[in-house]
Design an enzyme around this catalytic site. Sequence first.
Site, short mmCIF file in Angstrom:
data_model
loop_
_atom_site.label_atom_id
_atom_site.label_comp_id
_atom_site.label_asym_id
_atom_site.label_seq_id
_atom_site.Cartn_x
_atom_site.Cartn_y
_atom_site.Cartn_z
N SER A 31 0.82 -1.21 0.00
CA SER A 31 0.00 0.00 0.00
C SER A 31 0.86 1.26 0.00
O SER A 31 0.34 2.38 0.03
CB SER A 31 -0.92 0.00 1.22
OG SER A 31 -0.18 -0.19 2.41
N ASN A 118 -1.98 -2.63 13.21
CA ASN A 118 -3.44 -2.49 13.20
C ASN A 118 -3.91 -1.26 13.98
O ASN A 118 -4.73 -0.48 13.50
CB ASN A 118 -4.10 -3.75 13.75
CG ASN A 118 -3.81 -4.96 12.88
OD1 ASN A 118 -3.24 -4.82 11.80
ND2 ASN A 118 -4.19 -6.14 13.34
N THR A 163 -39.82 26.98 -9.27
CA THR A 163 -40.15 25.64 -8.79
C THR A 163 -40.43 24.86 -10.06
O THR A 163 -40.93 25.43 -11.04
CB THR A 163 -41.39 25.62 -7.87
OG1 THR A 163 -42.50 26.14 -8.59
CG2 THR A 163 -41.18 26.46 -6.61
N HIS A 164 -40.05 23.60 -10.07
CA HIS A 164 -40.15 22.76 -11.28
C HIS A 164 -39.38 23.39 -12.44
O HIS A 164 -39.71 23.15 -13.60
CB HIS A 164 -41.62 22.56 -11.70
CG HIS A 164 -42.52 22.19 -10.58
ND1 HIS A 164 -42.79 20.89 -10.22
CD2 HIS A 164 -43.21 22.97 -9.69
CE1 HIS A 164 -43.61 20.87 -9.17
NE2 HIS A 164 -43.87 22.12 -8.83
N SER A 285 -13.97 26.41 -26.91
CA SER A 285 -14.14 25.20 -27.71
C SER A 285 -13.12 25.22 -28.83
O SER A 285 -12.79 26.28 -29.36
CB SER A 285 -15.55 25.19 -28.29
OG SER A 285 -15.59 24.36 -29.44
N LYS A 291 -17.79 29.96 -28.21
CA LYS A 291 -18.10 29.29 -26.95
C LYS A 291 -17.26 29.73 -25.77
O LYS A 291 -16.07 29.97 -25.89
CB LYS A 291 -17.91 27.78 -27.12
CG LYS A 291 -18.90 27.16 -28.08
CD LYS A 291 -20.18 26.80 -27.40
CE LYS A 291 -20.03 25.45 -26.77
NZ LYS A 291 -21.28 25.03 -26.16
N ASN A 293 -17.28 27.99 -22.12
CA ASN A 293 -17.96 26.90 -21.40
C ASN A 293 -17.73 26.95 -19.90
O ASN A 293 -16.62 27.21 -19.45
CB ASN A 293 -17.48 25.55 -21.93
CG ASN A 293 -17.86 25.33 -23.38
OD1 ASN A 293 -18.93 25.78 -23.82
ND2 ASN A 293 -17.00 24.69 -24.14
N GLU A 298 -19.23 22.48 -14.21
CA GLU A 298 -19.55 21.16 -14.79
C GLU A 298 -18.70 20.07 -14.15
O GLU A 298 -19.17 18.98 -13.84
CB GLU A 298 -19.32 21.17 -16.30
CG GLU A 298 -20.39 21.93 -17.05
CD GLU A 298 -20.06 22.04 -18.53
OE1 GLU A 298 -20.87 21.59 -19.34
OE2 GLU A 298 -18.98 22.57 -18.88
N TYR A 325 -9.34 -6.64 12.88
CA TYR A 325 -8.75 -6.09 11.66
C TYR A 325 -8.74 -7.12 10.54
O TYR A 325 -8.44 -8.29 10.75
CB TYR A 325 -7.30 -5.62 11.92
CG TYR A 325 -6.63 -5.14 10.66
CD1 TYR A 325 -6.76 -3.82 10.23
CD2 TYR A 325 -5.90 -6.02 9.86
CE1 TYR A 325 -6.18 -3.39 9.05
CE2 TYR A 325 -5.32 -5.60 8.67
CZ TYR A 325 -5.46 -4.29 8.27
OH TYR A 325 -4.90 -3.86 7.10
N GLN A 330 -7.22 -2.02 4.21
CA GLN A 330 -6.21 -1.26 3.47
C GLN A 330 -6.86 -0.50 2.31
O GLN A 330 -6.34 0.50 1.85
CB GLN A 330 -5.14 -2.22 2.95
CG GLN A 330 -4.00 -1.55 2.25
CD GLN A 330 -2.80 -2.48 2.13
OE1 GLN A 330 -2.15 -2.78 3.11
NE2 GLN A 330 -2.54 -2.95 0.92
N LYS A 333 -8.13 3.59 2.14
CA LYS A 333 -7.35 4.82 2.00
C LYS A 333 -7.60 5.58 0.71
O LYS A 333 -7.79 6.80 0.73
CB LYS A 333 -5.87 4.50 2.14
CG LYS A 333 -5.54 4.20 3.57
CD LYS A 333 -4.20 3.59 3.76
CE LYS A 333 -4.20 2.85 5.09
NZ LYS A 333 -5.16 1.71 5.14
N1 ARG Z 1 -1.17 -1.34 5.30
C1 ARG Z 1 -2.07 -1.86 6.25
C2 ARG Z 1 -3.42 -1.14 6.14
O1 ARG Z 1 -3.47 -0.18 5.50
C3 ARG Z 1 -1.53 -1.68 7.62
C4 ARG Z 1 -2.05 -2.66 8.62
C5 ARG Z 1 -1.57 -4.03 8.28
N2 ARG Z 1 -1.91 -4.96 9.27
C6 ARG Z 1 -1.80 -6.28 9.06
N3 ARG Z 1 -2.14 -7.05 10.03
N4 ARG Z 1 -1.43 -6.75 7.91
O2 ARG Z 1 -4.42 -1.54 6.67
#
Ligand code: ARG
Length: 466
Positions: A31, A118, A163-164, A285, A291, A293, A298, A325, A330, A333
């Site tokens: 990650s 964790n 409205t509408h 454009s 144009k 835009n 948008e 966990y 992971q 993120k």
């Molecule tokens: N990169 C992991 C995450 O984002 C960190 C935690 C990993 N924990 C494990 N027991 N493999 O969740």
Amino acid sequence: MAKDKHTSQDKLWGGRFTQQTDALVERFTASVSFDRRLYKHDILGSIAHARMLARVGVLSETECAAIVTGLQDIERAIETGGFDWSVALEDVHMNIEARLIERIGEAGKKLHTGRSRNDQVATDLRLYLRDAIDAILQQIKDLQTVLLDIAGCEAETVLPGFTHLQVAQPVTFGHHMLAWFEMLERDRARLKDCRRRVNVMPLGAAALAGTCYPIDRAYTAQLLDFDTPAENSLDAVSDRDFAIEFTAAAALVMTHLSRFSEELILWSSAQFDFVDLGDAFCTGSSIMPQKKNPDVPELVRGKSGRVIGHLMALFTLMKAQPLAYNKDNQEDKEPLFDTIDTVQDSLRVYAAMLGAMQIKRERMLHAAASGYSTATDLADYLAKKGVPFRDAHEITGKIVRHAIETRRELTQLTLEELRGFSAVIKQDVFDVLKPQGSVAERNHLGGTAPAQVRAAIARARERLAR
Ligand code: ARG
């Protein structure tokens, strides 16, 4: 990423393994490419953890000092581009820890005492999100301030309310801006509320069951400005409600901006022509020379889709996870980071764009004076003179039909013609048939009259300052 000098042999969890990690699996499970942006908060959390370990006597003061200096050096190295991230080391946590051990040796190996990735990652994420929420709260405020400034200048500017998407009744532009202000005010309240649940510290939960060391969680929490340590270790490492809640609040912010966008796109069209978004916020454009835009609104409207999508992704990620966990987490993120980036960019670009927007008062007034927008005022006029409202509605409908048939606005009918429909009509009817008269009449809390808009702006500024 520079060429990786680390190999599977360097893994901090390599002890029980005899075979190397499959190369594809290594890449698949890593990650670091996206969680490296947690580095600052990871280091912050590690320093607090080390200080706590020293305080309870698990680390010596010398070890703690070496760890703190080592981590600060690493932070500087990351910020100046002198840190090689390694995929073999999987994530931000193990990259930093491995580098710490390289730099300071034995003491570095003790940092992870009484801790797991964790509780570490859950802590990092909360620290990161807490900062992001604070930044977003400020950006919402900045945008609200722009809205209040516009509302102040346009308290008397009249445009048709819809409205509408059909012309309904005249409203003031200031009042319209204040409607947007209110949506953002609720967004701010939601984010502040969400922040309270973000600001709870997982550290100490370790992998899932807590730790056998005599840790002082209250002290770590205090060092990191958390309101409180999490109550339950299993919950602490597995909970991502806070990320879902935040993304839901962010999806609402984007939904609001998307609605504003829809209005700005309509208003800047040749058919409405109520506002000019300014060249700096539009694009041309490649084929149609005329144009200009409204790309910014948008795109904001379009980007609301990805944030709503991230919310669905996070819900789906969580919904079947047993305690505690799981590696699924992971995947929290990228949606979370992208949500933060998207909301921040959208809020910033919006404040700048609205600040530069030209308001075409005459065009708005002209539109408000057409489309029979004051028909309700006529019905109310009749009702105030004693005609029951249902009858007044019926009479006014007939007058509107007559005006449509003779291709005129209500103000263009003669008093005589009007009196043909109801004898209670007098010369003063023309005051209420004008859009300015119509808005001035709506003079109560929450109403569109210029006086109310000014009072609402004053209250809004106080609310912002609180
Ligand atoms: N990169 C992991 C995450 O984002 C960190 C935690 C990993 N924990 C494990 N027991 N493999 O969740």
